[in-house]
Design a protein around this motif. Structure first.
Motif, PDB file in Angstrom:
ATOM      1  N   MET A 114       0.829  -1.200   0.000  1.00 61.42           N
ATOM      2  CA  MET A 114       0.000   0.000   0.000  1.00 61.42           C
ATOM      3  C   MET A 114       0.864   1.250   0.000  1.00 61.42           C
ATOM      4  SD  MET A 114      -3.152  -0.938  -0.067  1.00 61.42           S
ATOM      5  CE  MET A 114      -4.211  -2.336   0.292  1.00 61.42           C
ATOM      6  N   GLY A 115       0.271   2.331  -0.468  1.00 61.88           N
ATOM      7  CA  GLY A 115       0.984   3.591  -0.506  1.00 61.88           C
ATOM      8  C   GLY A 115       0.678   4.469   0.689  1.00 61.88           C
ATOM      9  N   THR A 116       0.644   5.765   0.456  1.00 58.47           N
ATOM     10  CA  THR A 116       0.436   6.766   1.490  1.00 58.47           C
ATOM     11  C   THR A 116      -0.803   7.583   1.160  1.00 58.47           C
ATOM     12  OG1 THR A 116       2.800   6.938   1.938  1.00 58.47           O
ATOM     13  CG2 THR A 116       1.446   8.816   2.592  1.00 58.47           C
ATOM     14  N   ILE A 117      -1.544   7.986   2.191  1.00 60.12           N
ATOM     15  CA  ILE A 117      -2.690   8.879   2.030  1.00 60.12           C
ATOM     16  C   ILE A 117      -2.355  10.205   2.695  1.00 60.12           C
ATOM     17  CG2 ILE A 117      -5.143   9.240   2.497  1.00 60.12           C
ATOM     18  CD1 ILE A 117      -5.365   6.153   2.770  1.00 60.12           C
ATOM     19  N   LEU A 118      -2.620  11.305   2.004  1.00 56.70           N
ATOM     20  CA  LEU A 118      -2.462  12.646   2.563  1.00 56.70           C
ATOM     21  C   LEU A 118      -3.829  13.319   2.543  1.00 56.70           C
ATOM     22  CD1 LEU A 118       0.283  15.279   1.811  1.00 56.70           C
ATOM     23  CD2 LEU A 118      -2.133  15.899   1.670  1.00 56.70           C
ATOM     24  N   LEU A 119      -4.257  13.811   3.702  1.00 57.51           N
ATOM     25  CA  LEU A 119      -5.510  14.545   3.814  1.00 57.51           C
ATOM     26  C   LEU A 119      -5.193  15.960   4.286  1.00 57.51           C
ATOM     27  CD1 LEU A 119      -7.685  11.850   5.683  1.00 57.51           C
ATOM     28  CD2 LEU A 119      -7.514  12.223   3.207  1.00 57.51           C
ATOM     29  N   ALA A 120      -5.470  16.945   3.437  1.00 55.85           N
ATOM     30  CA  ALA A 120      -5.146  18.337   3.742  1.00 55.85           C
ATOM     31  C   ALA A 120      -6.413  19.123   4.034  1.00 55.85           C
ATOM     32  CB  ALA A 120      -4.392  18.973   2.571  1.00 55.85           C
ATOM     33  N   GLY A 121      -6.296  20.058   4.980  1.00 52.01           N
ATOM     34  CA  GLY A 121      -7.463  20.805   5.426  1.00 52.01           C
ATOM     35  C   GLY A 121      -7.918  21.907   4.509  1.00 52.01           C
ATOM     36  N   GLY A 122      -7.094  22.299   3.548  1.00 52.51           N
ATOM     37  CA  GLY A 122      -7.465  23.352   2.614  1.00 52.51           C
ATOM     38  C   GLY A 122      -6.371  24.384   2.477  1.00 52.51           C
ATOM     39  N   ALA A 123      -6.591  25.342   1.586  1.00 50.03           N
ATOM     40  CA  ALA A 123      -5.579  26.342   1.232  1.00 50.03           C
ATOM     41  C   ALA A 123      -4.338  25.649   0.690  1.00 50.03           C
ATOM     42  CB  ALA A 123      -5.238  27.235   2.425  1.00 50.03           C
ATOM     43  N   GLU A 124      -4.581  24.638  -0.152  1.00 48.50           N
ATOM     44  CA  GLU A 124      -3.486  23.882  -0.748  1.00 48.50           C
ATOM     45  C   GLU A 124      -2.733  24.723  -1.774  1.00 48.50           C
ATOM     46  OE1 GLU A 124      -7.276  22.518  -2.970  1.00 48.50           O
ATOM     47  OE2 GLU A 124      -6.702  23.330  -1.028  1.00 48.50           O
ATOM     48  N   PHE A 125      -1.623  24.205  -2.206  1.00 46.72           N
ATOM     49  CA  PHE A 125      -0.783  24.841  -3.226  1.00 46.72           C
ATOM     50  C   PHE A 125      -0.265  26.204  -2.770  1.00 46.72           C
ATOM     51  CE2 PHE A 125      -3.768  22.510  -6.358  1.00 46.72           C
ATOM     52  CZ  PHE A 125      -3.142  21.305  -6.076  1.00 46.72           C
ATOM     53  N   GLY A 126       0.139  26.274  -1.500  1.00 49.33           N
ATOM     54  CA  GLY A 126       0.707  27.506  -0.964  1.00 49.33           C
ATOM     55  C   GLY A 126       1.898  27.217  -0.071  1.00 49.33           C
ATOM     56  N   GLY A 127       2.596  28.262   0.322  1.00 43.99           N
ATOM     57  CA  GLY A 127       3.863  28.123   1.029  1.00 43.99           C
ATOM     58  C   GLY A 127       3.818  27.300   2.290  1.00 43.99           C
ATOM     59  N   GLU A 128       2.731  27.425   3.082  1.00 46.95           N
ATOM     60  CA  GLU A 128       2.669  26.689   4.342  1.00 46.95           C
ATOM     61  C   GLU A 128       2.468  25.189   4.127  1.00 46.95           C
ATOM     62  OE1 GLU A 128       3.328  27.774   7.249  1.00 46.95           O
ATOM     63  OE2 GLU A 128       3.354  29.939   6.908  1.00 46.95           O
ATOM     64  N   MET A 129       2.154  24.778   2.889  1.00 40.15           N
ATOM     65  CA  MET A 129       1.985  23.355   2.591  1.00 40.15           C
ATOM     66  C   MET A 129       3.271  22.711   2.086  1.00 40.15           C
ATOM     67  SD  MET A 129      -0.953  22.326   3.485  1.00 40.15           S
ATOM     68  CE  MET A 129      -1.052  20.754   2.626  1.00 40.15           C
ATOM     69  N   ALA A 130       4.366  23.465   2.067  1.00 40.63           N
ATOM     70  CA  ALA A 130       5.619  22.925   1.538  1.00 40.63           C
ATOM     71  C   ALA A 130       6.076  21.704   2.315  1.00 40.63           C
ATOM     72  CB  ALA A 130       6.702  24.007   1.547  1.00 40.63           C
ATOM     73  N   SER A 131       5.963  21.733   3.634  1.00 40.58           N
ATOM     74  CA  SER A 131       6.459  20.619   4.444  1.00 40.58           C
ATOM     75  C   SER A 131       5.716  19.315   4.164  1.00 40.58           C
ATOM     76  CB  SER A 131       6.385  20.975   5.930  1.00 40.58           C
ATOM     77  OG  SER A 131       6.809  19.884   6.732  1.00 40.58           O
ATOM     78  N   PRO A 132       4.363  19.277   4.270  1.00 37.43           N
ATOM     79  CA  PRO A 132       3.683  18.016   3.959  1.00 37.43           C
ATOM     80  C   PRO A 132       3.828  17.578   2.512  1.00 37.43           C
ATOM     81  CG  PRO A 132       2.093  19.761   4.357  1.00 37.43           C
ATOM     82  CD  PRO A 132       3.425  20.280   4.777  1.00 37.43           C
ATOM     83  N   ASP A 133       3.834  18.531   1.581  1.00 35.47           N
ATOM     84  CA  ASP A 133       3.929  18.154   0.172  1.00 35.47           C
ATOM     85  C   ASP A 133       5.325  17.645  -0.179  1.00 35.47           C
ATOM     86  OD1 ASP A 133       1.283  18.689  -0.222  1.00 35.47           O
ATOM     87  OD2 ASP A 133       1.593  20.676  -1.091  1.00 35.47           O
ATOM     88  N   ARG A 134       6.352  18.200   0.434  1.00 38.11           N
ATOM     89  CA  ARG A 134       7.691  17.655   0.219  1.00 38.11           C
ATOM     90  C   ARG A 134       7.803  16.260   0.809  1.00 38.11           C
ATOM     91  NH1 ARG A 134       9.992  23.185   1.285  1.00 38.11           N
ATOM     92  NH2 ARG A 134      10.724  23.952  -0.743  1.00 38.11           N
ATOM     93  N   ARG A 135       7.176  16.055   1.956  1.00 35.31           N
ATOM     94  CA  ARG A 135       7.177  14.716   2.558  1.00 35.31           C
ATOM     95  C   ARG A 135       6.490  13.724   1.635  1.00 35.31           C
ATOM     96  NH1 ARG A 135       7.396  12.905   7.872  1.00 35.31           N
ATOM     97  NH2 ARG A 135       7.748  10.653   7.817  1.00 35.31           N
ATOM     98  N   ALA A 136       5.363  14.142   1.077  1.00 41.69           N
ATOM     99  CA  ALA A 136       4.645  13.266   0.150  1.00 41.69           C
ATOM    100  C   ALA A 136       5.461  13.002  -1.104  1.00 41.69           C
ATOM    101  CB  ALA A 136       3.302  13.890  -0.208  1.00 41.69           C
ATOM    102  N   LEU A 137       6.148  14.017  -1.612  1.00 39.84           N
ATOM    103  CA  LEU A 137       7.012  13.836  -2.778  1.00 39.84           C
ATOM    104  C   LEU A 137       8.091  12.794  -2.506  1.00 39.84           C
ATOM    105  CD1 LEU A 137       7.684  17.384  -4.292  1.00 39.84           C
ATOM    106  CD2 LEU A 137       6.889  15.368  -5.533  1.00 39.84           C
ATOM    107  N   ASP A 138       8.717  12.876  -1.338  1.00 38.51           N
ATOM    108  CA  ASP A 138       9.748  11.896  -0.984  1.00 38.51           C
ATOM    109  C   ASP A 138       9.175  10.486  -0.974  1.00 38.51           C
ATOM    110  OD1 ASP A 138      11.657  13.859  -0.730  1.00 38.51           O
ATOM    111  OD2 ASP A 138      11.480  14.007   1.457  1.00 38.51           O
ATOM    112  N   LEU A 139       7.977  10.341  -0.404  1.00 38.22           N
ATOM    113  CA  LEU A 139       7.346   9.027  -0.318  1.00 38.22           C
ATOM    114  C   LEU A 139       6.909   8.515  -1.692  1.00 38.22           C
ATOM    115  CD1 LEU A 139       5.208   9.681   2.875  1.00 38.22           C
ATOM    116  CD2 LEU A 139       7.146   8.102   2.708  1.00 38.22           C
ATOM    117  N   ALA A 140       6.681   9.447  -2.628  1.00 41.52           N
ATOM    118  CA  ALA A 140       6.240   9.067  -3.976  1.00 41.52           C
ATOM    119  C   ALA A 140       7.394   8.777  -4.922  1.00 41.52           C
ATOM    120  CB  ALA A 140       5.369  10.176  -4.563  1.00 41.52           C
ATOM    121  N   GLY A 141       8.631   8.985  -4.458  1.00 46.14           N
ATOM    122  CA  GLY A 141       9.781   8.681  -5.302  1.00 46.14           C
ATOM    123  C   GLY A 141      10.708   9.837  -5.554  1.00 46.14           C
ATOM    124  N   GLY A 142      10.485  10.962  -4.857  1.00 41.66           N
ATOM    125  CA  GLY A 142      11.375  12.097  -5.027  1.00 41.66           C
ATOM    126  C   GLY A 142      10.909  13.058  -6.110  1.00 41.66           C
TER     127      GLY A 142
END
Length: 231
Positions: A1-29
């Motif tokens: 199985m992979g990873t699930i990310l659930l975000a509360g909103g205001a996506e695609f902005g600077g404060e989401m860099a940390s979770p999205d980078r984490r997800a990128l790493d888990l997806a293969g970089g």
């Protein structure tokens, strides 16, 4: 199985860099194959801008293989080219918009089947606001106020987006409409929770909190906290 990310909103902005980078790493970089599904934004003809914002955001994080798929309605959810792209994706992101329209677009479709297969093969599946709502077993349609069955990727849950802004206001009513076995998950804007970071655990990432409501208690978790759902 992979990873699930659930975000509360205001996506695609600077404060989401940390979770999205984490997800990128888990997806293969940075070479992860990212597919953005803007279907939830189609009812108000906002899907193009949503898709473009997502592509721009992930490119700003260094991603090299990101695109917005033309999955915007039931017909395109069955399109063989879209289905093929989803099969090949290692990171699938579903932004916000209209949850009822999104769920009806994906339920039982070839596109959703491809997302499930990608997840089983290790892909990250992310949802923000409406995208996160429909990934759970139940969701509340803010237009009608009714509760509907979601896609069920996260069983026995109901997601409250924008929890710090207004999602918390839904709690009393949903507590009377949902089975007692369903856990309410409130996630603040510019914040996400990720599964797959530890066995059976979820991790909070972002500037806000995740609030978990269940029969026994209400629990709040800040950035970096690791927790599990009851049951």
């Amino acid at each position: 199985m992979g990873t699930i990310l659930l975000a509360g909103g205001a996506e695609f902005g600077g404060e989401m860099a940390s979770p999205d980078r984490r997800a990128l790493d888990l997806a293969g970089g940075l070479s992860a194959r990212i597919s953005i599904i803007p279907a939830a934004a189609a009812p108000d003809d906002n899907h193009r801008r949503t898709g473009e914002n997502g592509v721009r955001w992930f490119r700003s994080l260094g991603a090299t293989a990101v695109r917005a798929l033309p999955l915007i309605d039931r017909v395109s959810a069955e399109d063989p080219d879209v289905v093929r792209d989803l099969h090949q994706s290692t990171f699938i992101y579903i932004p916000g918009g209209f949850p009822r329209y999104l769920e009806q677009t994906l339920t039982g479709s070839a596109g959703w089947a491809a997302i499930i297969e990608a997840y089983r093969n290790g892909a990250v599946v992310a949802g923000a606001s409406a995208g996160a709502m429909v990934l759970c077993s139940h969701y509340c349609d803010p237009v009608s106020g009714e509760v509907f069955q979601g896609l069920g990727l996260v069983p026995n849950t109901c997601f409250l987006p924008h929890h710090d802004a207004f999602g918390h206001q839904w709690v009393p009513r949903l507590a009377t409409l949902l089975p007692t076995t369903v856990t309410l998950i409130g996630v603040d804007e510019e914040t996400a929770i990720l599964s797959g970071t530890a066995s059976g655990k979820w991790e909070v990432s972002g500037k806000g909190e995740a609030t978990i409501y269940h029969a026994a208690a209400t629990e709040r978790y800040e950035d970096g906290a690791v927790f599990s759902f009851p049951g």
